[in-house]
Enzyme design. Structure first.
Site, PDB file in Angstrom:
ATOM      1  N   ALA A 147       0.760  -1.248   0.000  1.00  0.00           N
ATOM      2  CA  ALA A 147       0.000   0.000   0.000  1.00  0.00           C
ATOM      3  C   ALA A 147       0.793   1.301   0.000  1.00  0.00           C
ATOM      4  CB  ALA A 147      -0.954   0.006   1.204  1.00  0.00           C
ATOM      5  N   ALA A 148       2.041   1.322   0.465  1.00  0.00           N
ATOM      6  CA  ALA A 148       2.746   2.600   0.581  1.00  0.00           C
ATOM      7  C   ALA A 148       2.962   3.212  -0.805  1.00  0.00           C
ATOM      8  CB  ALA A 148       4.077   2.404   1.284  1.00  0.00           C
ATOM      9  N   PRO A 149       2.930   4.547  -0.906  1.00  0.00           N
ATOM     10  CA  PRO A 149       2.778   5.526   0.183  1.00  0.00           C
ATOM     11  C   PRO A 149       1.341   5.821   0.610  1.00  0.00           C
ATOM     12  CG  PRO A 149       3.166   6.671  -1.872  1.00  0.00           C
ATOM     13  CD  PRO A 149       3.269   5.208  -2.192  1.00  0.00           C
ATOM     14  N   GLY A 150       0.345   5.293  -0.137  1.00  0.00           N
ATOM     15  CA  GLY A 150      -1.029   5.468   0.324  1.00  0.00           C
ATOM     16  C   GLY A 150      -2.018   5.994  -0.691  1.00  0.00           C
ATOM     17  N   GLY A 151      -1.616   6.149  -1.937  1.00  0.00           N
ATOM     18  CA  GLY A 151      -2.532   6.688  -2.935  1.00  0.00           C
ATOM     19  C   GLY A 151      -3.781   5.840  -3.101  1.00  0.00           C
ATOM     20  N   ASP A 190      -1.118  -3.956  -5.802  1.00  0.00           N
ATOM     21  CA  ASP A 190      -0.249  -3.114  -6.625  1.00  0.00           C
ATOM     22  C   ASP A 190       1.170  -3.628  -6.405  1.00  0.00           C
ATOM     23  OD1 ASP A 190       0.427  -0.986  -8.337  1.00  0.00           O
ATOM     24  OD2 ASP A 190       0.965   0.258  -6.625  1.00  0.00           O
ATOM     25  N   CYS A 217       3.369  -1.080 -12.516  1.00  0.00           N
ATOM     26  CA  CYS A 217       3.753   0.095 -13.308  1.00  0.00           C
ATOM     27  C   CYS A 217       4.924  -0.295 -14.213  1.00  0.00           C
ATOM     28  CB  CYS A 217       4.090   1.289 -12.419  1.00  0.00           C
ATOM     29  SG  CYS A 217       5.323   0.970 -11.145  1.00  0.00           S
TER      30      CYS A 217
END
Length: 474
Positions: free
Chosen positions: A111-115, A179, A232
């Site tokens: 999850a980081a940074p939190g988007g 992600d 990505c």
């Protein structure tokens, strides 16, 4: 232009064929930048009427906007109030495809940074449960800070491996975002370090790690639930081929084709292992075809029916009568509706730190937890001191005393720098939004154009600043 590795250019030339030159030219263009409004604090109409930026809509993200390179949204009081989150535009497509609903239980596994975590929370609107996990401790701390800034009440931040979480949350979640850590090829225009670290061997290593993460994720999703896998990167090994291998090992999953989406290109079956046509129902974002960095996305649904046998009950944590007495006094002094906070069983005290857990959270024992829920504050000697996270989670109407500031006024800037303020210097009694000034003292909520910004403590017409030292503007 970003200096691309020669082996990467050769690979992309072979993959893209006639599209390669247009792809290569995209690296000469300035990358676009985006922000995403926080629907837990504002709506589109109010947001667009007040923010002083040059915004245009991102086609694949309901709350997303491109902003102009001349704007500085990270240096505005609205940012500190959690009104929006600055995020790369392509990354916003992931949660749009997941489409979580209020009341869902959702996991953001990497999850980081939190988007994506904050975007999920915006869709949940305070209802349901969000577990946000990050395996790296330093990044988990940043993730926790962003959860607090956005005023999220119903999230827990963990610092665990996917394997450990899978043991504790079998078939628990309605929706998930994976992600996955990747070779970062889609970020080369944005991140020169990713470009320097790239190698064919790194791609192979990332693909193996992604398959392990997906295996754990599969165990945590309910039957009938939806998982969005994203990277990505452009590498088929990490994208179509990873999905095809996952489906072959997990026949209970299938690709869910979400239809044509503006700005999103279809996946490439010919880049898979067996050229399965279903891979065309996955998505790619190409920098030469859309205004965003490179991304791959696949929506996976777990077939079958949820048996509904998982039982969750939060234990009553707040048992210390002395602590409860101090906390009750604080609540009755600050909140217009104190019973909303007092009539709860999900409190937990970590040392002198008091948290309000989401009701759906399981027993914390044995888990590495960075952020157990809404941080209410600190038990000090004979008093309770509220946290900054509590202020940002509130609506202004919840506070008995509130002190309004304007974004363009000097008081907001002074408050963000940590300065002490005198009420009489800027606030006339008739402007004081339910602020009882005559001889009053106690905690008050500082707001900027109606949005909570932090706490101050009133005494004798002076507001002692409690904006956190580590967040203060220089």
């Amino acid at each position: 232009m970003t200096e691309l590795p020669e082996a990467f250019k050769e690979k992309m030339k072979n993959l893209l064929g006639t599209e390669y030159e247009a792809f290569l030219e995209s690296y000469e263009k300035e990358r676009v930048q985006g922000l995403r409004l926080n629907p837990g604090k504002t709506d589109e109409k109010e947001f667009l009427a007040k923010v002083p930026f040059h915004l245009t809509k991102i086609p694949w993200a309901r709350e997303g906007y491109y902003y102009d390179s001349s704007d500085r949204p990270g240096k505005h009081p609205y940012h500190e109030a959690g009104l929006y989150y600055i995020q790369e535009p392509s990354a916003m497509a992931v949660v749009e495809l997941l489409d979580p609903k209020p009341g869902d239980c959702v996991l953001d596994l990497c999850a980081a940074p939190g988007g994506k975590t904050t975007q999920i929370a915006g869709r949940l609107m305070g209802e349901g449960f969000l577990l946000s996990n990050e395996i790296h401790p330093a990044r988990a701390k940043i993730l926790s800070q962003n959860v607090e800034r956005m005023g999220i009440r119903n999230a827990v931040v963990a610092n665990e491996t996917p394997e450990r979480l899978a043991e504790r949350f079998p078939e628990f979640f309605d929706g998930m975002v994976v992600d996955a850590p990747c070779s970062g090829e889609g970020m080369f225009r944005k991140d020169e370090e990713a470009c320097r670290q790239w190698s064919p061997d790194h791609v192979v290593m990332c693909a193996a790690r992604q398959r392990q993460i997906l295996d754990s994720a599969a165990r945590m999703l309910k039957a009938g639930g939806r998982m969005v896998y994203s990277t990505c990167t452009f590498s088929p090994e990490e994208d179509e081929q990873t999905i095809e291998m996952f489906l072959s090992e997990h026949p209970e999953f299938e690709i869910e084709d979400m239809g044509v989406r503006e700005g999103l290109s279809p996946g490439k079956p010919e880049w898979g292992i067996s050229a399965a046509e279903t891979l065309r129902g996955t998505y790619r974002i190409w920098p030469h075809l859309s205004e965003g960095e490179g991304h791959y996305l696949a929506v996976l649904r777990k077939t079958g029916e949820d048996c509904g046998t998982w039982k969750r009950k939060a234990p009553a944590y707040l048992k210390d009568k002395a602590v409860h007495k101090e906390y009750e006094g604080f609540c009755r002094d600050l909140f217009t509706d104190p019973e909303r906070y007092l009539d709860r069983e999900e409190y937990i005290l970590f040392g002198d730190q008091l948290y309000l857990l989401p009701p759906q959270m399981i027993d914390l024992a044995g888990l590495k937890i960075v952020h157990p829920g809404l941080h209410m504050g600190t038990m000090k000697k004979n008093r309770f001191e509220p946290s900054h996270a509590l202020a940002l989670s509130m609506k202004k109407e919840e506070a008995v005393r509130r002190f309004p500031m304007k974004a363009e006024g000097q008081e907001a800037g002074r408050y963000l720098k940590g300065e002490t303020l005198r009420i009489d210097d800027w606030l006339r009694p008739e402007e004081s939004e339910n602020c009882r000034l005559n001889g009053q003292k106690g905690w008050g909520l500082m707001t900027v154009d109606g949005w909570p910004l932090g706490f101050s403590k009133l005494a004798g017409g002076i507001l002692k600043n409690h904006y956190p030292r580590g967040l203060r503007w220089l």
